[in-house]
Design a protein around this motif. Structure first.
Motif, PDB file in Angstrom:
ATOM      1  N   PHE A 119       0.836  -1.204   0.000  1.00 27.39           N
ATOM      2  CA  PHE A 119       0.000   0.000   0.000  1.00 27.39           C
ATOM      3  C   PHE A 119       0.865   1.246   0.000  1.00 27.39           C
ATOM      4  O   PHE A 119       0.624   2.178  -0.769  1.00 27.39           O
ATOM      5  CB  PHE A 119      -0.930  -0.011   1.221  1.00 27.39           C
ATOM      6  N   ILE A 120       1.870   1.275   0.853  1.00 31.13           N
ATOM      7  CA  ILE A 120       2.752   2.445   0.935  1.00 31.13           C
ATOM      8  C   ILE A 120       3.536   2.616  -0.362  1.00 31.13           C
ATOM      9  O   ILE A 120       3.721   3.729  -0.846  1.00 31.13           O
ATOM     10  CB  ILE A 120       3.694   2.327   2.151  1.00 31.13           C
ATOM     11  N   LYS A 121       3.946   1.517  -0.957  1.00 28.54           N
ATOM     12  CA  LYS A 121       4.683   1.601  -2.213  1.00 28.54           C
ATOM     13  C   LYS A 121       3.782   2.099  -3.342  1.00 28.54           C
ATOM     14  O   LYS A 121       4.222   2.846  -4.212  1.00 28.54           O
ATOM     15  CB  LYS A 121       5.271   0.243  -2.564  1.00 28.54           C
ATOM     16  N   ALA A 122       2.520   1.699  -3.327  1.00 27.02           N
ATOM     17  CA  ALA A 122       1.591   2.104  -4.386  1.00 27.02           C
ATOM     18  C   ALA A 122       1.160   3.557  -4.260  1.00 27.02           C
ATOM     19  O   ALA A 122       1.022   4.262  -5.264  1.00 27.02           O
ATOM     20  CB  ALA A 122       0.365   1.199  -4.378  1.00 27.02           C
ATOM     21  N   TYR A 123       0.951   4.031  -3.040  1.00 23.48           N
ATOM     22  CA  TYR A 123       0.377   5.364  -2.856  1.00 23.48           C
ATOM     23  C   TYR A 123       1.325   6.362  -2.189  1.00 23.48           C
ATOM     24  O   TYR A 123       1.004   7.536  -2.095  1.00 23.48           O
ATOM     25  CB  TYR A 123      -0.916   5.274  -2.033  1.00 23.48           C
TER      26      TYR A 123
END
Length: 87
Positions: free
Chosen positions: A4-8
């Motif tokens: 999630f952190i990598k995507a957003y």
């Protein structure tokens, strides 16, 4: 949580990894409450014009659109809009 952190999130050179600021986390979490407030306030107008059954149809449509936006979100803005519609 890492995907999630990598995507957003964004890449931080200082830490050498992806980060998501606390303000973005707070916005993503709490924007659903704004949608709930707007839905609660506008439910009287919608129900008054098209009836309770039509109001349920409209609210269900917003929920489905919100879920579709969240599932297909590749950018943070679309995720936030989806959470707003879901509320």
């Amino acid at each position: 949580m890492e995907p999630f952190i990598k995507a957003y999130g964004h890449y931080d050179n200082a830490t050498g990894g992806y980060v998501l600021s606390s303000s973005i986390q707070s916005l993503t979490t709490s924007i659903i409450n704004v949608g709930e407030l707007v839905g609660a306030v506008s439910s009287y107008l919608v129900d008054d014009r098209i009836g309770r059954r039509g109001g349920l149809f409209v609210s269900s449509t917003f929920v489905v659109l919100g879920v579709i936006f969240q599932v297909s979100a590749d950018k943070l803005a679309l995720l936030i809009v989806g959470r707003l519609l879901l509320g």
